[in-house]
Scaffold this active site. Structure first.
Site, PDB file in Angstrom:
ATOM      1  N   ASP A 110       2.454   5.052  -0.600  1.00 28.33           N
ATOM      2  CA  ASP A 110       1.082   5.447  -0.306  1.00 28.33           C
ATOM      3  C   ASP A 110       0.589   6.403  -1.395  1.00 28.33           C
ATOM      4  O   ASP A 110       0.656   6.074  -2.567  1.00 28.33           O
ATOM      5  CB  ASP A 110       1.031   6.049   1.101  1.00 28.33           C
ATOM      6  N   HIS A 276       2.448  -0.656   7.291  1.00 28.00           N
ATOM      7  CA  HIS A 276       2.284   0.198   6.116  1.00 28.00           C
ATOM      8  C   HIS A 276       3.433   1.187   5.925  1.00 28.00           C
ATOM      9  O   HIS A 276       3.817   1.486   4.796  1.00 28.00           O
ATOM     10  CB  HIS A 276       0.965   0.960   6.242  1.00 28.00           C
TER      11      HIS A 276
END
Length: 297
Positions: A110, A276
Site C-alpha cells: 500500500d 487488499h
C-alpha cells in the site's frame, strides 16, 4: 529496547533521525529486508510474515512510516513536502544506514509500496530487490480515475481535501472510520484479529496521526506527482516483484503487472487469493513468493 507484542521474536525500539524519530521492530540474521506498511496500518501488519522471513535466514526490519504508529509526526508545509514519498524514503535509507546496511531489499504494501517505488528510483545503488503489494503506480491511478475507482477508493479524494476538513470529519469518530476502511478491503474473515485492530485503533486515535495521514495523501496528489513527472521515462533498476490480491480493487480494475512493466526493467507478477491486506490475509503464500524472489540471484 523491548520485545514486540505482535511480531514473535522481534524487539522494538526507536532511532532518532535529523527531523523525525522512527519506531521499528527487528529480528534475525542474514541479508537485510526492509518491510514497509501501508494505510491505515502500522508495522504490525507484518506480524504473520516477518517471523517466516527470519526463520528462512534473513534480518528483517519493520518500521512505522513517519506519521504512522509510534513514529514521529513532523510538522508539514504548504507543499506537503515532509510527507512526500521522497522524504519518507529518505527516512528509511537513513534508518538502514544507522543500522549498518549500505544496501538491502524492500517490500512495500500500500503506501509503503509507494515509498519503496520512490526509494528504488532515488537510491538505485542501495535497493537490491523490490516487492510492491497491491498497488498500481500512483500517477497512472490518478490519470485513469473513473467513477468506479473514485467510488471504491473514495479516501484518495477525501483525505486530500484542504486542512482541516477530513481531519475534523475523521476525528468525530475515528474508530468507525478505521473499522469501515479495513472491513472494506479485507476479503478473508478473521484476518485482522481483535488485538491487532485494538493496536491499530490505539495509534489512529491520535489527532496528529490523522493529520499526518491526510498529509501523506495530499502529498501523493501533489508533490509526489511532480516528482514522478520529472522522472518520467526512468525505470526501476532493481528486480521488481509485483503481488496483488485477486479480490482487491486494484486487482479488479487494473492489469497490475502490465502497469509496472512501464515503470521497471525486470518485472514478475502474481495474484494471491485474497483482498487488499495481503500480509494479513495470505501470509504463508506471500512469504513463499518473497522467499523465492529473494533467493533468485
Amino acid at each position: 529496547m523491548k520485545s514486540s507484542k505482535f511480531l514473535h521474536g522481534f524487539t522494538v525500539e526507536k532511532i532518532a533521525l535529523p527531523d523525525v524519530e522512527i519506531n521499528y521492530a527487528s529480528a534475525g540474521n542474514g541479508p537485510p529486508i526492509l518491510l514497509l506498511h501501508g494505510h491505515p496500518q502500522t508495522h504490525i501488519v507484518w506480524r504473520k510474515v516477518a517471523p517466516l522471513l527470519v526463520n528462512a535466514g534473513y534480518r528483517v526490519i519493520a518500521p512505522d512510516l513517519r506519521g504512522y504508529g509510534d513514529s514521529g509526526k513532523p510538522k508539514s508545509d504548504a507543499d506537503h513536502l515532509p510527507y512526500s514519498k521522497r522524504v519518507m524514503a529518505q527516512d528509511q535509507i537513513a534508518l538502514m544506514s544507522k543500522l549498518g546496511y549500505e544496501h538491502f531489499s524492500v517490500v512495500g504494501h500500500d503506501r509503503g509500496g509507494r515509498v519503496a517505488h520512490r526509494m528504488a528510483l532515488d537510491f538505485p545503488d542501495i535497493v537490491d530487490r523490490l516487492a510492491v503489494l497491491d498497488i498500481a503506480p500512483t500517477d497512472m491511478m490518478y490519470a485513469q480515475t473513473n467513477k468506479e475507482f473514485a467510488t471504491r477508493y473514495f479516501w484518495w479524494f477525501f483525505l486530500i481535501q484542504p486542512y482541516d476538513f477530513p481531519e475534523r470529519m475523521i476525528a468525530s469518530d475515528p474508530e468507525y472510520f478505521l473499522r469501515r476502511h479495513i472491513a472494506g478491503q479485507v476479503k478473508i474473515d478473521g484476518s485482522v484479529s481483535n488485538d491487532a485492530m485494538t493496536e491499530y485503533l490505539r495509534t489512529y486515535n491520535n489527532p496528529d496521526t490523522i493529520h499526518a495521514i491526510c498529509e501523506d495523501y495530499r502529498a501523493s496528489a501533489g508533490i509526489d506527482l511532480d516528482h514522478d513527472k520529472l522522472d518520467q521515462g526512468r525505470l526501476i533498476e532493481a528486480p521488481l516483484l509485483v503481488i496483488w490480491g485477486a479480490m482487491s480493487v486494484v486487482g479488479d480494475l487494473y492489469d497490475v503487472e502490465a502497469t509496472w512493466q512501464e515503470k521497471a526493467k525486470n518485472v514478475t507478477g502474481f495474484a494471491l487469493p485474497c483482498g487488499h491486506a495481503i500480509p494479513e490475509e495470505a501470509p504463508d503464500e506471500l512469504a513463499s513468493k518473497l522467499l523465492t524472489f529473494f533467493s533468485d540471484k
